[in-house]
Design a protein around this motif. Structure first.
Motif, PDB file in Angstrom:
ATOM      1  N   ASP A 383      13.760 -64.853   5.384  1.00 16.59           N
ATOM      2  CA  ASP A 383      12.818 -63.735   5.373  1.00 16.59           C
ATOM      3  C   ASP A 383      13.633 -62.439   5.374  1.00 16.59           C
ATOM      4  O   ASP A 383      13.749 -61.750   6.386  1.00 16.59           O
ATOM      5  CB  ASP A 383      11.896 -63.801   6.595  1.00 16.59           C
ATOM      6  CG  ASP A 383      10.796 -62.757   6.535  1.00 16.59           C
ATOM      7  OD1 ASP A 383      10.524 -62.221   5.442  1.00 16.59           O
ATOM      8  OD2 ASP A 383      10.226 -62.456   7.610  1.00 16.59           O
ATOM      9  N   GLN A 385      13.777 -59.163   4.868  1.00 18.34           N
ATOM     10  CA  GLN A 385      13.047 -57.910   4.695  1.00 18.34           C
ATOM     11  C   GLN A 385      13.977 -56.730   4.430  1.00 18.34           C
ATOM     12  O   GLN A 385      13.590 -55.754   3.783  1.00 18.34           O
ATOM     13  CB  GLN A 385      12.190 -57.644   5.934  1.00 18.34           C
ATOM     14  CG  GLN A 385      11.063 -58.641   6.125  1.00 18.34           C
ATOM     15  CD  GLN A 385      10.074 -58.631   4.975  1.00 18.34           C
ATOM     16  OE1 GLN A 385       9.650 -57.571   4.500  1.00 18.34           O
ATOM     17  NE2 GLN A 385       9.703 -59.829   4.493  1.00 18.34           N
ATOM     18  N   ALA A 446      12.374 -64.221   0.656  1.00 21.60           N
ATOM     19  CA  ALA A 446      11.222 -63.314   0.634  1.00 21.60           C
ATOM     20  C   ALA A 446      11.399 -62.258  -0.448  1.00 21.60           C
ATOM     21  O   ALA A 446      10.444 -61.904  -1.151  1.00 21.60           O
ATOM     22  CB  ALA A 446      11.052 -62.661   2.010  1.00 21.60           C
ATOM     23  N   TRP A 450       8.916 -61.557  -3.623  1.00 16.83           N
ATOM     24  CA  TRP A 450       8.413 -60.202  -3.852  1.00 16.83           C
ATOM     25  C   TRP A 450       8.773 -59.718  -5.250  1.00 16.83           C
ATOM     26  O   TRP A 450       7.936 -59.166  -5.981  1.00 16.83           O
ATOM     27  CB  TRP A 450       8.994 -59.271  -2.789  1.00 16.83           C
ATOM     28  CG  TRP A 450       8.661 -57.816  -2.952  1.00 16.83           C
ATOM     29  CD1 TRP A 450       7.563 -57.160  -2.472  1.00 16.83           C
ATOM     30  CD2 TRP A 450       9.448 -56.828  -3.630  1.00 16.83           C
ATOM     31  NE1 TRP A 450       7.608 -55.819  -2.817  1.00 16.83           N
ATOM     32  CE2 TRP A 450       8.758 -55.598  -3.528  1.00 16.83           C
ATOM     33  CE3 TRP A 450      10.662 -56.863  -4.300  1.00 16.83           C
ATOM     34  CZ2 TRP A 450       9.253 -54.413  -4.071  1.00 16.83           C
ATOM     35  CZ3 TRP A 450      11.159 -55.690  -4.860  1.00 16.83           C
ATOM     36  CH2 TRP A 450      10.451 -54.489  -4.749  1.00 16.83           C
TER      37      TRP A 450
END
Length: 464
Positions: A383, A385, A446, A450
């Motif tokens: 993940d 970010q 992630a 995206w």
């Protein structure tokens, strides 16, 4: 807060990029012989934890799986490099088995509806040519043009976009001046000769490809930077920015687009023999018209001037005269690089205004990305970010540049997957896709999920 997506122009190209030595593995299969990176990575201390590209991501045996993965990410283009050491192991004799791998890869891409974007040179010079002097030897430029012709003979009917060189600054100055990249030499004069011969090789290859295929799209990829003086009012800081800009950006842009080296750069390095390697007609060859410019952007730098004695170790900036960068409190990536998306917008405006605009040449972002400390969960998912935020910020800066009127027609993220990150080994991960190097399992992160959505929509989601 905006609720409207940021749409990109119709036909905008979304893709990702890789390099042969970083992902392929199969270092000595089907006739491939050592490149300078194979030899360099075996030197004690040259690469983190003595890693090399012997296996890497095993892409050589998994290309079909990786092309399917590109489809899952909605990529419309894939920028890859062909290994000179695989296709012409001694630098001059074609190796049909090595070339056949790229023929299969191109067929797989086309069958998946993905545009193949071929880079001829992403740093893996055959060691046999380095043994003859490498890029410091003028003959390497001639050999490169021959290599370009061989690859076009095999792939030209199916590959329509060709990049000659990737980041010649790194090849010349990290490889021949600072010695932290292959071939690991610390010879400033050789670095300048290498820079000139790389440009000459680009021009000769462009001429050869143009003669073979007038409709092909031909270009070069440069890593470009923004150098800001720490104190714009300080003469020393302004000179620092000028010197580093000259040896990083203008040393390539000016010959390519203006047919000359910057006068101030020639003065800065007059003691190192660059003028001696430039022969009559070279600059006309280097300035052979191109169809596109690839720009790689990772970060900007704030620079200042210090006493020349401050740099005790070899530096890639042979013209620096004490100029160096200093941190300015911005967020940094896992490699310590500043996150400066506004620099991308400013850079693109400058490049178009001063170079590509008058020539009517479009720009593509051929690399942009960030390494962070990825922590997978129990299922191997990351993940990330921080990387997602990096991409989002830079794509917003890119969108702003397009709104400014800059003719940018595509964006290729670095990188499709985690890989061998040169002198950093496998510790720095740039991928949209995580690679488990033990199992070779690929799992989109992630940021990859995206990015797949951005590519599918041709738009950025509304700002949070």
């Amino acid at each position: 807060m905006s609720t409207t997506p940021l749409e990109f122009p119709e036909g905008f190209l979304w893709g990702a990029a890789t390099a042969a030595y970083q992902i392929e593995g199969a270092a000595h299969e089907d006739g491939r012989q050592d490149s300078i990176w194979d030899a360099f990575a075996r030197k004690p201390g040259a690469v983190a934890d003595a890693h090399n590209g012997e296996v890497a991501c095993d892409h050589y045996h998994r290309s079909a799986q990786d092309v399917a993965l590109m489809g899952e990410l909605n990529l419309s283009a894939y920028r890859f490099s062909t290994s000179w050491a695989r296709c012409m192991p001694d630098g001059g004799t074609p190796n049909p088995d090595g070339i056949r791998f790229y023929s299969r890869l191109v067929d797989e891409l086309l069958a998946a509806g993905i545009t193949p974007w071929l880079t001829l040179y992403h740093w893996d010079l055959p060691q046999a040519l380095e043994d003859e002097g490498g890029w410091a030897n003028r003959e390497t430029a001639e050999r490169f043009a021959d290599y370009a012709a061989v690859m076009h003979e095999a792939l030209g009917g199916r590959v329509r976009i060709w990049t000659t060189l990737n980041e010649p600054w790194c090849s010349a100055f990290l490889g021949y001046a600072e010695g932290v990249h292959a071939p690991g030499r610390t010879e400033p004069a050789a670095a300048l000769a290498a820079a000139h011969h790389l440009l000459l090789g680009h021009g000769l290859a462009t001429q050869r490809l143009r003669a073979r295929d007038p409709e092909a799209k031909l270009g070069i990829t440069l890593n470009l930077n923004v150098f800001d003086p720490v104190d714009p009012a300080d003469e020393g800081d302004r000179d620092a920015a000028r010197r580093l800009d000259g040896q990083f950006n203008r040393i390539f842009l000016d010959p390519l687009f203006r047919g000359e080296y910057p006068a101030d750069l020639l003065a800065d390095v007059s003691h190192l023999g660059l003028a001696d390697v430039i022969r009559a007609g070279d600059l006309e060859v280097i300035a052979e018209p191109i169809d596109l410019l690839g720009v790689n952007y990772y970060h900007g730098e704030a620079v200042t001037k210090s006493p020349p004695t401050a740099t005790a170790q070899p530096s890639p900036f042979v013209a620096a005269d004490g100029a160096h960068s200093v941190p300015r409190g911005l967020p940094v990536t896992g490699m310590g690089w500043e996150v400066q998306p506004d620099g991308l917008r400013r850079l693109l405006n400058r490049v178009q205004q001063e170079y590509t605009g008058p020539a009517g040449i479009p720009i593509y972002i051929t690399e942009n990305g960030a390494a962070y400390e990825d922590v997978p969960d129990a299922d191997g998912f990351v993940d990330d970010q921080d990387r997602l935020t990096f991409f989002d910020a830079h794509l917003r800066a890119l969108h702003a540049a397009v709104a400014d009127g800059v003719d940018v027609r595509g964006y290729l993220a670095w990188s499709l997957m985690d890989n061998f990150e040169w002198a950093y080994g496998y510790h720095q991960r740039f991928g949209l896709v995580r690679v488990d190097y033990e199992s070779q399992q690929r799992i989109p992160k992630a940021s990859g999920r995206w990015y797949a959505g951005v590519a599918a929509q041709n738009a950025l989601p509304p700002a949070p």
